[in-house]
Design a protein around this motif. Structure first.
Motif, PDB file in Angstrom:
ATOM      1  N   CYS A  54       3.767  -2.467   9.093  1.00 30.90           N
ATOM      2  CA  CYS A  54       3.875  -1.628   7.899  1.00 30.90           C
ATOM      3  C   CYS A  54       3.017  -0.396   8.142  1.00 30.90           C
ATOM      4  O   CYS A  54       1.786  -0.505   8.181  1.00 30.90           O
ATOM      5  N   ALA A  55       3.667   0.732   8.307  1.00 28.72           N
ATOM      6  CA  ALA A  55       2.969   1.987   8.566  1.00 28.72           C
ATOM      7  C   ALA A  55       2.785   2.750   7.262  1.00 28.72           C
ATOM      8  O   ALA A  55       3.730   2.886   6.470  1.00 28.72           O
ATOM      9  N   ALA A  56       1.581   3.249   7.059  1.00 34.39           N
ATOM     10  CA  ALA A  56       1.255   3.954   5.827  1.00 34.39           C
ATOM     11  C   ALA A  56       0.981   5.419   6.089  1.00 34.39           C
ATOM     12  O   ALA A  56       0.418   5.784   7.120  1.00 34.39           O
ATOM     13  N   SER A  57       1.375   6.248   5.171  1.00 30.37           N
ATOM     14  CA  SER A  57       1.045   7.669   5.229  1.00 30.37           C
ATOM     15  C   SER A  57       0.579   8.098   3.844  1.00 30.37           C
ATOM     16  O   SER A  57       0.831   7.430   2.852  1.00 30.37           O
ATOM     17  N   GLY A  58      -0.086   9.212   3.802  1.00 29.38           N
ATOM     18  CA  GLY A  58      -0.585   9.676   2.515  1.00 29.38           C
ATOM     19  C   GLY A  58      -2.082   9.528   2.432  1.00 29.38           C
ATOM     20  O   GLY A  58      -2.798   9.864   3.361  1.00 29.38           O
ATOM     21  N   ARG A  59      -2.550   8.973   1.330  1.00 33.67           N
ATOM     22  CA  ARG A  59      -3.991   8.853   1.124  1.00 33.67           C
ATOM     23  C   ARG A  59      -4.624   7.857   2.088  1.00 33.67           C
ATOM     24  O   ARG A  59      -3.942   7.147   2.789  1.00 33.67           O
ATOM     25  N   THR A  60      -5.925   7.816   2.136  1.00 31.82           N
ATOM     26  CA  THR A  60      -6.675   7.043   3.117  1.00 31.82           C
ATOM     27  C   THR A  60      -6.308   5.566   3.073  1.00 31.82           C
ATOM     28  O   THR A  60      -6.522   4.879   2.085  1.00 31.82           O
ATOM     29  N   PHE A  61      -5.744   5.110   4.156  1.00 28.59           N
ATOM     30  CA  PHE A  61      -5.266   3.739   4.285  1.00 28.59           C
ATOM     31  C   PHE A  61      -6.381   2.726   4.070  1.00 28.59           C
ATOM     32  O   PHE A  61      -6.179   1.699   3.418  1.00 28.59           O
ATOM     33  N   SER A  62      -7.553   3.010   4.590  1.00 29.41           N
ATOM     34  CA  SER A  62      -8.651   2.045   4.536  1.00 29.41           C
ATOM     35  C   SER A  62      -9.210   1.860   3.126  1.00 29.41           C
ATOM     36  O   SER A  62     -10.050   0.983   2.912  1.00 29.41           O
ATOM     37  N   ASN A  63      -8.757   2.650   2.181  1.00 28.93           N
ATOM     38  CA  ASN A  63      -9.186   2.466   0.795  1.00 28.93           C
ATOM     39  C   ASN A  63      -8.496   1.297   0.113  1.00 28.93           C
ATOM     40  O   ASN A  63      -8.884   0.907  -0.990  1.00 28.93           O
ATOM     41  N   TYR A  64      -7.463   0.757   0.760  1.00 29.96           N
ATOM     42  CA  TYR A  64      -6.604  -0.210   0.096  1.00 29.96           C
ATOM     43  C   TYR A  64      -6.660  -1.595   0.702  1.00 29.96           C
ATOM     44  O   TYR A  64      -6.682  -1.764   1.925  1.00 29.96           O
ATOM     45  N   VAL A  65      -6.660  -2.597  -0.164  1.00 28.97           N
ATOM     46  CA  VAL A  65      -6.246  -3.930   0.233  1.00 28.97           C
ATOM     47  C   VAL A  65      -4.754  -3.859   0.530  1.00 28.97           C
ATOM     48  O   VAL A  65      -4.013  -3.141  -0.144  1.00 28.97           O
ATOM     49  N   MET A  66      -4.317  -4.596   1.543  1.00 30.11           N
ATOM     50  CA  MET A  66      -2.890  -4.610   1.879  1.00 30.11           C
ATOM     51  C   MET A  66      -2.345  -6.024   1.725  1.00 30.11           C
ATOM     52  O   MET A  66      -2.990  -7.008   2.109  1.00 30.11           O
ATOM     53  N   GLY A  67      -1.147  -6.095   1.182  1.00 32.15           N
ATOM     54  CA  GLY A  67      -0.524  -7.391   0.992  1.00 32.15           C
ATOM     55  C   GLY A  67       0.883  -7.423   1.560  1.00 32.15           C
ATOM     56  O   GLY A  67       1.547  -6.391   1.684  1.00 32.15           O
ATOM     57  N   TRP A  68       1.318  -8.628   1.925  1.00 33.94           N
ATOM     58  CA  TRP A  68       2.706  -8.881   2.300  1.00 33.94           C
ATOM     59  C   TRP A  68       3.296  -9.855   1.277  1.00 33.94           C
ATOM     60  O   TRP A  68       2.674 -10.865   0.930  1.00 33.94           O
ATOM     61  N   PHE A  69       4.496  -9.550   0.833  1.00 31.43           N
ATOM     62  CA  PHE A  69       5.247 -10.397  -0.076  1.00 31.43           C
ATOM     63  C   PHE A  69       6.647 -10.586   0.498  1.00 31.43           C
ATOM     64  O   PHE A  69       7.050  -9.855   1.399  1.00 31.43           O
TER      65      PHE A  69
END
Length: 122
Positions: free
Chosen positions: A22-37
């Motif tokens: 899952c590739a993220a763009s935009g705001r700082t990725f490390s600010n977020y918890v990431m989940g898979w559903f």
């Protein structure tokens, strides 16, 4: 706003493995918890795994514990889901999402990707 793009899904035989990204763009990725559903036809979206901002904390649904591993690379703005010993009941569309806390509730996550299909043949 964060844009998320999942990849890596496909058709695999039972007992096989897949690695989702899952590739993220935009705001700082490390600010977020990431989940898979995941969501199978006719069923509600269900929790699979989550990982803390620095990757030090992980949380798994009981039905994937010991088979799936979530990880992240903040330098690459990417979260992964390594899926081993796949079963036919793992067949679903898999989604990644951003959250604020390690939670199993989809209501605690906001930005969602478009999903990637995983099909496990028995």
């Amino acid at each position: 706003q964060v844009q998320l793009v999942e990849s890596g899904g496909g058709l695999v035989q039972a007992g096989g493995s897949l690695r989702l990204s899952c590739a993220a763009s935009g705001r700082t990725f490390s600010n977020y918890v990431m989940g898979w559903f995941r969501q199978a036809p006719g069923l509600e979206r269900g929790f699979v795994a989550a990982i803390g901002r620095a990757g030090g904390f992980t949380y798994y649904a009981d039905y994937v514990k010991g088979r799936f591993t979530i990880s992240r690379d903040n330098a690459k703005n990417t979260v992964y889901l390594q899926m081993n010993s796949l079963k036919s009941e793992d067949t679903a569309v898999y989604y990644c999402a951003t959250g604020r806390d390690l939670s199993s509730s989809h209501q605690d996550y906001n930005n969602w990707g478009q999903g990637t299909q995983v099909t496990v043949s028995s």
